[in-house]
Design an enzyme around this catalytic site. Structure first.
Site, PDB file in Angstrom:
ATOM      1  N   ASP A 299       0.851  -1.203   0.000  1.00 56.78           N
ATOM      2  CA  ASP A 299       0.000   0.000   0.000  1.00 56.78           C
ATOM      3  C   ASP A 299       0.883   1.249   0.000  1.00 56.78           C
ATOM      4  OD1 ASP A 299      -2.836   1.080   0.374  1.00 56.78           O
ATOM      5  OD2 ASP A 299      -1.702   2.150   1.912  1.00 56.78           O
TER       6      ASP A 299
ATOM      7  N   TYR B 253       3.687   9.671   0.310  1.00 58.23           N
ATOM      8  CA  TYR B 253       4.556   9.061   1.331  1.00 58.23           C
ATOM      9  C   TYR B 253       6.030   9.356   1.048  1.00 58.23           C
ATOM     10  CZ  TYR B 253       0.315   6.432   2.533  1.00 58.23           C
ATOM     11  OH  TYR B 253      -0.959   6.078   2.882  1.00 58.23           O
TER      12      TYR B 253
ATOM     13  N   LYS C 111      -1.836   5.929  -4.667  1.00 63.60           N
ATOM     14  CA  LYS C 111      -2.886   6.941  -4.499  1.00 63.60           C
ATOM     15  C   LYS C 111      -2.564   8.222  -5.262  1.00 63.60           C
ATOM     16  CE  LYS C 111      -3.393   4.858   0.031  1.00 63.60           C
ATOM     17  NZ  LYS C 111      -2.057   4.520   0.525  1.00 63.60           N
TER      18      LYS C 111
ATOM     19  N   HIS D 259      -6.635   9.923  -3.061  1.00 66.56           N
ATOM     20  CA  HIS D 259      -6.139   9.857  -1.672  1.00 66.56           C
ATOM     21  C   HIS D 259      -7.047  10.611  -0.686  1.00 66.56           C
ATOM     22  CE1 HIS D 259      -2.099   9.489   0.689  1.00 66.56           C
ATOM     23  NE2 HIS D 259      -3.114   9.337   1.487  1.00 66.56           N
TER      24      HIS D 259
HETATM   25  P1  NAD Z   1      -0.377   1.139  11.725  1.00 65.47           P
HETATM   26  O1  NAD Z   1      -1.705   1.147  12.414  1.00 65.47           O
HETATM   27  O2  NAD Z   1      -0.015   0.055  10.822  1.00 65.47           O
HETATM   28  O3  NAD Z   1       0.687   1.264  12.919  1.00 65.47           O
HETATM   29  C1  NAD Z   1       2.054   1.378  12.664  1.00 65.47           C
HETATM   30  C2  NAD Z   1       2.757   1.474  14.010  1.00 65.47           C
HETATM   31  O4  NAD Z   1       2.505   0.283  14.765  1.00 65.47           O
HETATM   32  C3  NAD Z   1       4.254   1.572  13.858  1.00 65.47           C
HETATM   33  O5  NAD Z   1       4.706   2.427  14.890  1.00 65.47           O
HETATM   34  C4  NAD Z   1       4.736   0.163  14.081  1.00 65.47           C
HETATM   35  O6  NAD Z   1       6.016   0.115  14.608  1.00 65.47           O
HETATM   36  C5  NAD Z   1       3.734  -0.365  15.087  1.00 65.47           C
HETATM   37  N1  NAD Z   1       3.510  -1.816  14.934  1.00 65.47           N
HETATM   38  C6  NAD Z   1       3.290  -2.483  13.778  1.00 65.47           C
HETATM   39  N2  NAD Z   1       3.090  -3.787  14.035  1.00 65.47           N
HETATM   40  C7  NAD Z   1       3.181  -3.951  15.372  1.00 65.47           C
HETATM   41  C8  NAD Z   1       3.067  -5.079  16.223  1.00 65.47           C
HETATM   42  N3  NAD Z   1       2.797  -6.289  15.753  1.00 65.47           N
HETATM   43  N4  NAD Z   1       3.220  -4.874  17.560  1.00 65.47           N
HETATM   44  C9  NAD Z   1       3.462  -3.639  18.050  1.00 65.47           C
HETATM   45  N5  NAD Z   1       3.591  -2.533  17.291  1.00 65.47           N
HETATM   46  C10 NAD Z   1       3.446  -2.685  15.958  1.00 65.47           C
HETATM   47  O7  NAD Z   1      -0.179   2.564  11.099  1.00 65.47           O
HETATM   48  P2  NAD Z   1      -0.213   3.343   9.758  1.00 65.47           P
HETATM   49  O8  NAD Z   1       1.105   3.256   9.098  1.00 65.47           O
HETATM   50  O9  NAD Z   1      -0.765   4.684  10.109  1.00 65.47           O
HETATM   51  O10 NAD Z   1      -1.326   2.636   8.863  1.00 65.47           O
HETATM   52  C11 NAD Z   1      -1.035   1.534   8.057  1.00 65.47           C
HETATM   53  C12 NAD Z   1      -0.967   1.923   6.585  1.00 65.47           C
HETATM   54  O11 NAD Z   1      -2.216   2.473   6.188  1.00 65.47           O
HETATM   55  C13 NAD Z   1       0.031   3.029   6.239  1.00 65.47           C
HETATM   56  O12 NAD Z   1       1.355   2.590   6.264  1.00 65.47           O
HETATM   57  C14 NAD Z   1      -0.479   3.428   4.878  1.00 65.47           C
HETATM   58  O13 NAD Z   1      -0.085   2.495   3.890  1.00 65.47           O
HETATM   59  C15 NAD Z   1      -1.992   3.379   5.112  1.00 65.47           C
HETATM   60  N6  NAD Z   1      -2.546   4.718   5.471  1.00 65.47           N
HETATM   61  C16 NAD Z   1      -3.358   5.330   4.571  1.00 65.47           C
HETATM   62  C17 NAD Z   1      -3.862   6.601   4.835  1.00 65.47           C
HETATM   63  C18 NAD Z   1      -4.778   7.268   3.838  1.00 65.47           C
HETATM   64  O14 NAD Z   1      -5.041   8.478   3.975  1.00 65.47           O
HETATM   65  N7  NAD Z   1      -5.304   6.541   2.880  1.00 65.47           N
HETATM   66  C19 NAD Z   1      -3.536   7.246   6.037  1.00 65.47           C
HETATM   67  C20 NAD Z   1      -2.729   6.594   6.955  1.00 65.47           C
HETATM   68  C21 NAD Z   1      -2.239   5.318   6.663  1.00 65.47           C
END
Ligand code: NAD
Length: 321
Positions: A45, A50, A79, A112
């Site tokens: 994704d 990014y 996106k 996006h």
């Molecule tokens: P996420 O909810 O995946 O959380 C990431 C955080 O959690 C990081 O700090 C990571 O170290 C920690 N983490 C991951 N796995 C873990 C585990 N098993 N145990 C403990 N901690 C853990 O956060 P995100 O990156 O905000 O969201 C995921 C993805 O969603 C993004 O990378 C992106 O691709 C997408 N996204 C899209 C939008 C949008 O506007 N469309 C916005 C935000 C994110």
């Protein structure tokens, strides 16, 4: 590990778990994406905004070159950034992204944000971020969504993306889109976690045959790094007693409970971690089921608490109000 899929309107299948690329530093990205594919992720994704797509593409192409996966076995989502909503800029934006990713096509291209920002030419600044170069206030553009969407549809016809969809859209805008779309949005990607469940949105969208992906499934965890006061002021989901009790019941980690809860709603997830053990742990949300009583207990945690909110962030844009 067997990957499970959500069916899309085009007949394509989208993996239920993907790897999220937001905040992956370009210097880490090639190895991170390579590792993600190696441990079994089949959906990546990505997004122009990014600021790491070239490095993400390196990781994808290294994995293909080494024979870990074939291109057609991968599902690459990216996106359209908000400065390219005008119909004449949509195709050039995706072409630039494909060049950066080193790919001929993507599997999903999402608008996006429902937010048309004034265009910034690619040769002036790429990716441009939220503001005009040298400015620190938002400038909106007159780029109607129906024109943007028609240009998105042409990208499918041109074979540059297999599917198109939207992100951060609400029901009102989707209802309007469904009155003119020749190709219905295949996917809605929105912030969803136990503290922000958006139950009515998810149910209505799924009823329209539109697949749903949750982003930021771990709620506040991702937003500590962005300096979010909301994230700092709330109990981390991983320490919430309900989540912890359910994790203990199944001998799982709280993170797995958050992901499994989404999958139980037929909502895909795209967790991000640079750590290979966590990458594997997150994928293993596919391996088990959660009892309905536990889903119901998590349903009680909803606070309508949104972290990715351009109103509280620097942009001061109330797009969700
Ligand atoms: P996420 O909810 O995946 O959380 C990431 C955080 O959690 C990081 O700090 C990571 O170290 C920690 N983490 C991951 N796995 C873990 C585990 N098993 N145990 C403990 N901690 C853990 O956060 P995100 O990156 O905000 O969201 C995921 C993805 O969603 C993004 O990378 C992106 O691709 C997408 N996204 C899209 C939008 C949008 O506007 N469309 C916005 C935000 C994110």
């Amino acid at each position: 590990m067997t990957i499970e899929y959500l069916p899309l309107q085009s007949g394509d299948k989208m993996p239920l778990i993907g790897f999220g690329c937001w905040k992956v530093d370009p210097k880490d990205a090639p190895e991170t994406i390579y590792n993600a594919i190696k441990v079994g992720y089949r959906l990546i994704d990505s997004a122009s905004n990014y600021k790491n797509e070239e490095a993400i593409g390196k990781g994808i192409n290294m994995a293909i070159k080494d024979g870990l996966v074939k291109r057609e076995e991968l599902f690459v989502t990216t996106k359209l950034w908000s400065t390219y909503h005008k119909k004449e800029h949509v195709r050039e934006a995706l072409e630039k992204q494909l060049e950066q990713l080193g790919l001929d096509y993507v599997d999903m291209f999402l608008v996006h944000f429902p937010l048309p920002l004034k265009h910034v030419p690619i040769d002036v600044k790429y990716p441009p971020g939220w503001y005009q170069p040298g400015e620190d206030v938002i400038t909106l553009d007159r780029a109607p969504m129906h024109e943007c969407w028609a240009a998105m549809e042409q990208l499918v016809e041109a074979g540059l993306t297999r599917n198109i969809g939207v992100s951060n859209f609400n029901v009102q805008l989707l209802m309007d889109m469904l009155t003119y779309a020749k190709i219905k949005p295949a996917l809605l990607q929105v912030e969803l976690h136990p503290y922000l469940q958006q139950e009515h949105l998810v149910r209505w969208v799924q009823q329209q045959g539109i697949a749903v992906t949750a982003y930021s499934s771990f709620g506040p965890t991702s937003f500590i790094a962005t300096g979010s006061k909301r994230a700092k002021g709330v109990e981390p989901l991983f320490e919430n007693p309900t989540i912890k009790d359910i994790a203990a019941k199944y001998n799982r980690n709280p993170s797995e409970v958050c992901l499994r809860w989404s999958l139980e709603r037929n909502v895909a997830v795209v967790p991000k971690s640079l750590n290979v053990d966590r990458m594997k742990m997150n994928l293993s949300a596919l391996d088990w089921k959660m009892d309905e009583e536990d889903v119901q207990a998590i349903n009680q945690l909803d606070m309508g608490l949104r972290f990715n909110d351009p109103m509280v962030n620097a942009q001061k844009l109330p797009i969700f109000y």
